[in-house]
Design a protein around this motif. Sequence first.
Motif, PDB file in Angstrom:
ATOM      1  N   TYR A  42       0.819  -1.206   0.000  1.00 45.80           N
ATOM      2  CA  TYR A  42       0.000   0.000   0.000  1.00 45.80           C
ATOM      3  C   TYR A  42       0.854   1.258   0.000  1.00 45.80           C
ATOM      4  O   TYR A  42       2.043   1.228   0.295  1.00 45.80           O
ATOM      5  N   THR A  43       0.205   2.365  -0.314  1.00 45.89           N
ATOM      6  CA  THR A  43       0.840   3.679  -0.301  1.00 45.89           C
ATOM      7  C   THR A  43       1.281   3.983   1.126  1.00 45.89           C
ATOM      8  O   THR A  43       0.458   4.032   2.038  1.00 45.89           O
TER       9      THR A  43
ATOM     10  N   GLY B 247      -4.556   7.077  -3.732  1.00 45.86           N
ATOM     11  CA  GLY B 247      -3.555   6.095  -3.346  1.00 45.86           C
ATOM     12  C   GLY B 247      -3.992   4.722  -3.828  1.00 45.86           C
ATOM     13  O   GLY B 247      -5.098   4.559  -4.356  1.00 45.86           O
TER      14      GLY B 247
ATOM     15  N   VAL C  10      -1.578  10.455   2.362  1.00 44.17           N
ATOM     16  CA  VAL C  10      -2.319  10.859   1.160  1.00 44.17           C
ATOM     17  C   VAL C  10      -3.085  12.129   1.523  1.00 44.17           C
ATOM     18  O   VAL C  10      -3.944  12.127   2.411  1.00 44.17           O
TER      19      VAL C  10
END
Length: 131
Positions: free
Chosen positions: A75-76, A86, A80
């Motif tokens: 995952y990012t 994202g 964000v």
Amino acid sequence: MKKILFFIAMLSLGISYASAQKNAEIKFDKTSHNFGTFSENSPVVSCVFNFTNTGDAPLVIHQAIASCGCTVPNYTKEPVLPGQKGTIKVTYNGAGKYPGHFKKSITLRTNAKTELMRLYIEGDMTAKDTK
């Protein structure tokens, strides 16, 4: 009397501070993905879940935990910002697993207003071709 006025002023200040706090909010394009049917000859499949921070504070994903070791979420990692997007890429590896239907979940822990969310993947892995 001064203590009571001071207490009331602090109470109203605390209430206004609490109501003015900003929250991140996570919104996914979809929360489940079906891989359909794929062969045990190619047992690794991946999909991407896209999300947007619709809140007014930076969104942070603290953890993404899969329901088993055959599923790996990436995952990012950086925050964000509000309005930004994202991704969460989920890879399922069916090597060494019995062919058939599977359904796995990925639990996300974030700083969003809804702190816990679940994503789901599923599919049908067919047996290897025997020749």
